[in-house]
Write a protein that holds these residues in place. Structure first.
Motif, PDB file in Angstrom:
ATOM      1  N   SER A 107       0.826  -1.209   0.000  1.00 13.28           N
ATOM      2  CA  SER A 107       0.000   0.000   0.000  1.00 13.28           C
ATOM      3  C   SER A 107       0.854   1.250   0.000  1.00 13.28           C
ATOM      4  O   SER A 107       0.348   2.354  -0.238  1.00 13.28           O
ATOM      5  CB  SER A 107      -0.931   0.015   1.222  1.00 13.28           C
ATOM      6  OG  SER A 107      -0.169   0.108   2.416  1.00 13.28           O
ATOM      7  N   ARG A 108       2.127   1.086   0.293  1.00 17.09           N
ATOM      8  CA  ARG A 108       3.074   2.202   0.265  1.00 17.09           C
ATOM      9  C   ARG A 108       4.434   1.661  -0.117  1.00 17.09           C
ATOM     10  O   ARG A 108       4.784   0.536   0.235  1.00 17.09           O
ATOM     11  CB  ARG A 108       3.134   2.886   1.631  1.00 17.09           C
ATOM     12  CG  ARG A 108       4.052   4.099   1.652  1.00 17.09           C
ATOM     13  CD  ARG A 108       3.966   4.875   2.961  1.00 17.09           C
ATOM     14  NE  ARG A 108       4.857   6.036   2.925  1.00 17.09           N
ATOM     15  CZ  ARG A 108       4.554   7.204   2.389  1.00 17.09           C
ATOM     16  NH1 ARG A 108       3.375   7.378   1.825  1.00 17.09           N
ATOM     17  NH2 ARG A 108       5.421   8.207   2.388  1.00 17.09           N
ATOM     18  N   ILE A 109       5.198   2.449  -0.854  1.00 17.95           N
ATOM     19  CA  ILE A 109       6.570   2.051  -1.197  1.00 17.95           C
ATOM     20  C   ILE A 109       7.415   2.305   0.039  1.00 17.95           C
ATOM     21  O   ILE A 109       7.666   3.446   0.415  1.00 17.95           O
ATOM     22  CB  ILE A 109       7.091   2.840  -2.411  1.00 17.95           C
ATOM     23  CG1 ILE A 109       6.147   2.670  -3.599  1.00 17.95           C
ATOM     24  CG2 ILE A 109       8.497   2.375  -2.777  1.00 17.95           C
ATOM     25  CD1 ILE A 109       6.418   3.638  -4.745  1.00 17.95           C
ATOM     26  N   SER A 110       7.842   1.246   0.667  1.00 18.66           N
ATOM     27  CA  SER A 110       8.499   1.364   1.970  1.00 18.66           C
ATOM     28  C   SER A 110       9.848   2.057   1.854  1.00 18.66           C
ATOM     29  O   SER A 110      10.633   1.785   0.938  1.00 18.66           O
ATOM     30  CB  SER A 110       8.681  -0.014   2.592  1.00 18.66           C
ATOM     31  OG  SER A 110       7.439  -0.596   2.889  1.00 18.66           O
ATOM     32  N   SER A 111      10.116   2.910   2.811  1.00 20.57           N
ATOM     33  CA  SER A 111      11.397   3.601   2.873  1.00 20.57           C
ATOM     34  C   SER A 111      12.473   2.640   3.378  1.00 20.57           C
ATOM     35  O   SER A 111      12.162   1.606   3.987  1.00 20.57           O
ATOM     36  CB  SER A 111      11.307   4.791   3.823  1.00 20.57           C
ATOM     37  OG  SER A 111      11.164   4.325   5.168  1.00 20.57           O
ATOM     38  N   PRO A 112      13.747   2.959   3.179  1.00 16.82           N
ATOM     39  CA  PRO A 112      14.805   2.116   3.748  1.00 16.82           C
ATOM     40  C   PRO A 112      14.682   1.976   5.260  1.00 16.82           C
ATOM     41  O   PRO A 112      14.910   0.885   5.804  1.00 16.82           O
ATOM     42  CB  PRO A 112      16.086   2.863   3.355  1.00 16.82           C
ATOM     43  CG  PRO A 112      15.733   3.596   2.112  1.00 16.82           C
ATOM     44  CD  PRO A 112      14.306   4.015   2.305  1.00 16.82           C
ATOM     45  N   ASP A 113      14.294   3.039   5.962  1.00 23.45           N
ATOM     46  CA  ASP A 113      14.152   2.952   7.416  1.00 23.45           C
ATOM     47  C   ASP A 113      13.058   1.970   7.799  1.00 23.45           C
ATOM     48  O   ASP A 113      13.210   1.194   8.764  1.00 23.45           O
ATOM     49  CB  ASP A 113      13.821   4.331   7.999  1.00 23.45           C
ATOM     50  CG  ASP A 113      15.009   5.280   7.973  1.00 23.45           C
ATOM     51  OD1 ASP A 113      16.143   4.805   7.769  1.00 23.45           O
ATOM     52  OD2 ASP A 113      14.798   6.500   8.132  1.00 23.45           O
TER      53      ASP A 113
END
Length: 885
Positions: free
Chosen positions: A50-56
């Motif tokens: 549902s979201r492009i996950s950040s590296p963090d």
């Protein structure tokens, strides 16, 4: 305990607007999940996909599961990126396998060291060790779906309660590197969400789908990390190689994305195959691909194999492990490059689609590895053992390089090979072998070692393509079809480092020790109490690092344009550095630390008397100031060449670079800078600079600036009349004579060859070269070639060929040799046209000058043999121009 029934990828589709609904029948999965295992939604705060996950966020997920399930998950750090982000992988398996993880590492190392492990011990290990698979995701930061699939794969392996999944973990250690390029991914995610509105756009022309320069594909220094597996210059790949060598996974998969109008690609690869890939490895690649196909067929997913992405070049993640006996391959998913993408067929491709397919491919591969556990272990052992036997019978069993001509390059070559898992030995005494004398300190590599195939692919002068493949490429060209060569066809490390080496069918009989991983050997000072001066012989990177360090520290450094002979009887090469004690009263305390840090050998002298060549006070001995270096940045500059060049100067030379966008050139005050580097370009540089920018830059050169162009930016220098060369068209002995008239005289074709010739254009560029190593001749009568060997090796990519400068305009410092080709496959007409053409040109412009490389000397930062030329251009150029200060 209450169990809930989930689809393996249901969390991908859930809460994702504009995605396709996926049901159990389509996926063919019937899996119960342990509700005690937290979902991605519970750990991240949003459903996967549902979201492009950040590296963090990705790091947080894996840290959480490693903390919650220490008996099954181990998180291991292998470095940090240039921007300070953690590089890590996790190992996930059954509790029993993870309890014995150290025993696995010890056992796989014994299998790997086939020269030290008995056959009976190997058989015991093959019967007892688990299999292993390494899944690497997201090497290109804007290939976004695979890191999300990495989290989904880990969740499934931990939470699924079915017997099949548990059997995978009983048989297999699963290594997951979820994010090979966190810096690039961070760049993509940040920029992507800056462009989105209340609804994601599927329009391929929208800002969401068109990243600004330099895109998220590359890392901080703008490297394509999937091309760094030979030089190991970047921490993301160098650290991963260390981890692979420690754990020796039997199967390695690099998961990518490709154009959104495609489907899904997996092994087997396209032709040509590298001949050092064995038939057994090719059989296993086929079997894994066939099992992938079964999983995809069950779910109705389109895929293809064999048509693109060949297995010839060893410098990819999907290739490198093959030469240690693993099975490695690439998987490619059509990319939505955001949440939704409309294909040319009008279909909507979603981010969730990519996550699902990468998850399915990951699981099908884990199944293949689990089912072939014993076979994979046996093949790995036999590959390593076979390499030893082949090496023992080879007529070029041993590779030897003394480093007399370039100690810095020899040391780095030995260190790089060691970091590739190759055993290199260094002689502790002088010796002779195969009729050649070698001094103490020389290196050799015995190919009769378990890493035999890695030795061959790194050190052989040339790796041959299959004759049938080459014949087909020539046939295609003859029919005006594009060739199918995917990447460079030559990559020999000794050639690219310009290190002279020999081969021998015997191993030296000399006292030796295993060479270290060190790329730089600490330097030394001879006569550190010198009364008059210290001299650093020029010609390698050790001297180059000494120069950059010394001038930044404020020391007065002179540089001899020509070779000179001191009264002590020593002849020092052109370019040698001189630091007098009169001009540097505190040099005695600093010279030894400088030498040790840079690797340079420094000679103290008690007199300035020179018997031949320029004296210390001659006009041919120039003061080297610390120039301010400016580099053109942003569109239309090639991000790769800009990044490679900045990395070489900053990280290998140890010298700072300032970047400036082309649009700022029109109004910028350039007087602060002495050197301006224009990298290769992919666009209209003249338009980006504008008339004002060109005028400002031209005026700066004529007032004393040093303009250095790299690769195809040299065409801009020619078009701007800063360089009196010309870009050549392809050689045409018999022009086709196409006319624009509506009615023309009749003509007769006597053969199909005449027809094929006629339909070629009247004016065309030379045929594109994917990448070969070429022989170069050096004009030694110029300061720009100071300390450089008379013959060099460079890389040639593309189709730009330039006319030499006439003598009234400048000098052709480096030119292609009569025998152009050093390694690789080069079209015959290109070989003929390239002969004697310039590779490096120098043209004075009033108080300044233009120095133009017709190719990229910093290409992938693995052409170490050209570094001295670039040092000469920057620091020698600034010393010879009228200073702009």
């Amino acid at each position: 305990m209450r169990f809930k029934k989930l689809l393996a990828v249901s969390c991908v589709a859930a809460a994702l607007q504009l995605t396709t609904t996926v049901n159990a029948q389509e996926l063919g999965l019937d899996v119960n999940y342990d509700p005690a295992v937290p979902t991605l939604d519970e750990l991240l705060g949003y459903p996967a996909g549902s979201r492009i996950s950040s590296p963090d966020a990705i790091q947080h997920y894996f840290e959480q599961i490693a903390e919650k399930y220490p008996s099954q998950v181990k998180l291991i750090n292998y470095g940090k990126t240039w921007e300070g982000r953690d590089l890590f992988f996790v190992v996930l398996s059954s509790a029993q396998n993870m309890q014995g993880f150290e025993q696995y590492q010890q056992g796989i190392q014994k299998l790997s060291n086939a020269d030290k492990t008995s056959a009976s011990e190997a058989q015991r290990l093959i019967k007892s060790l688990p299999a292993s698979v390494w899944l690497s995701y997201g090497v290109h930061g804007n290939e976004i779906s695979s890191p999300e699939a990495a989290m989904l794969t880990a969740y499934h392996l931990l939470a699924a309660t079915d017997a099949k999944t548990k059997s995978y973990l009983d048989n297999t250690l699963v290594f997951i590197d979820p994010m090979q390029n966190p810096d690039g991914r961070a760049r993509f995610v940040s920029r992507y969400y800056m462009t989105t509105g209340i609804q994601h756009s599927a329009d391929r022309n929208s800002a969401e789908h068109n990243e600004p320069w330099p895109s998220g594909r590359s890392n901080h220094y703008l490297f394509d990390l999937n091309r760094d597996w030979l030089a190991l210059t970047q921490p993301e790949i160098a650290g991963q190689v260390d981890a692979l060598l420690e754990n020796m996974p039997l199967v390695f998969v690099d998961l990518h994305e490709m154009g959104g109008d495609t489907s899904y690609y997996f092994t087997p690869e396209a032709d040509p195959y590298n001949p050092l890939i064995t038939p057994k490895q090719r059989e296993t690649l086929w079997a894994i691909g066939e099992n992938n196909g079964r999983w995809f067929d069950e779910r109705g997913y389109d895929y293809f194999t064999r048509e693109i992405f060949d297995a010839f070049y060893p410098g990819y993640g999907a290739s490198w492990p093959l030469y240690h006996g693993s099975i490695s391959m690439t998987y490619e998913m059509a990319s939505a490059r955001g949440h939704v993408f409309r294909t040319k067929d009008g279909e909507i491709l979603t981010y969730g689609d990519g996550v699902q397919r990468h998850f399915v491919a990951s699981m099908s591969t884990i199944e293949s590895v689990s089912q072939q556990r014993e076979k994979l272990l046996a093949n790995f052992w036999n590959y390593r053992k076979q390499g030893i036997e082949i090496g023992e019978d080879s007529k070029q069993r041993t590779y030897l390089f003394s480093g007399k001509d370039d100690a810095a390059a020899a040391q780095k070559l030995a260190g790089i090979l060691t970091r590739h898992g190759v055993e290199v030995r260094q002689a502790q005494e002088s010796f002779s072998v195969c009729g050649v004398d070698y001094p103490a300190g020389s290196f050799w590599v015995d190919s009769a070692q378990p890493a035999h195939y890695m030795v061959r692919t790194m050190l052989d002068k040339s790796i041959a393509m299959d004759d049938d493949f080459l014949e087909e490429q020539e046939r295609r060209r003859a029919n005006n079809l594009p060739d199918e060569i995917y990447d460079v066809t030559a990559w020999s490390l000794p050639l690219m480092f310009n290190v002279d080496y020999q081969t021998c069918n015997r191993v030296p009989n000399a006292d030796s020790q295993v060479a270290s991983r060190d790329l730089i050997k600490p330097g030394k000072v001879v006569n550190k109490d010198a009364k008059v001066a210290f001299i650093v012989p020029w010609g390698d990177m050790n001297a180059g690092r000494f120069l950059t360090t010394a001038v930044q520290a404020g020391y007065t450094v002179k540089r001899a344009d020509m070779a000179f002979k001191h009264k002590n009887g020593t002849t020092y090469p052109a370019g040698s550095l001189i630091l007098t004690t009169a001009e540097n009263p505190d040099i005695h305390a600093a010279v030894e630390p400088l030498a040790k840090a840079t690797g340079a050998t420094v000679y103290g002298v008690d007199s300035s008397w020179v018997t031949e060549g320029p004296s210390f006070g001659s006009n041919n001995t120039k003061r080297v100031h610390a120039p301010n270096i400016l580099m053109l940045w942003d569109e239309p500059v090639s991000s790769l060449n800009a990044g490679h060049t900045r990395f070489v100067i900053e990280q290998q030379f140890g010298y700072p670079v300032t970047a400036m966008r082309a649009q700022n050139m029109a109004r910028a005050d350039l007087s602060h800078y002495q050197v301006l580097i224009v990298p290769a370009v992919y666009g209209d540089l003249a338009n980006s600079l504008g008339d004002a920018g060109k005028a400002n830059l031209t005026n700066w050169v004529e007032r004393g600036g040093v303009l250095i162009t790299l690769g195809n930016s040299t065409q801009w220098a020619v078009d701007s009349e800063l360089l009196s060369s010309a870009l050549e068209r392809v050689i045409t002995e018999d022009p086709t004579g196409h006319g624009k008239e509506k009615r023309v005289d009749g003509m007769v074709f006597e053969s199909k060859a005449q027809l094929m010739h006629y339909i070629t254009p009247d004016s065309a560029d030379p045929y594109w070269t994917s990448g070969v190593l070429t022989n170069l001749d050096v004009d030694k009568e110029h300061w720009l070639s100071a300390g450089v060997k008379p013959n060099l090796i460079g890389i040639t990519v593309g189709n730009q060929i330039y006319r030499p400068l006439s003598i009234e305009h400048g000098r052709n410092i480096v030119s292609y040799s009569e025998d152009v080709l050093a390694s690789g496959y080069l079209w015959a007409e290109n070989q003929k046209q390239l002969q004697y053409k310039p590779y490096l040109m120098w043209q004075p412009r009033q108080k300044g000058m233009v120095i133009s490389f017709t190719q990229e000397p910093t290409y992938r930062a693995y052409l170490d043999g050209l570094n001295v030329l670039l040092l000469n251009a920057i620091f020698g150029g600034a010393a010879h121009a009228t200073p702009l200060r």
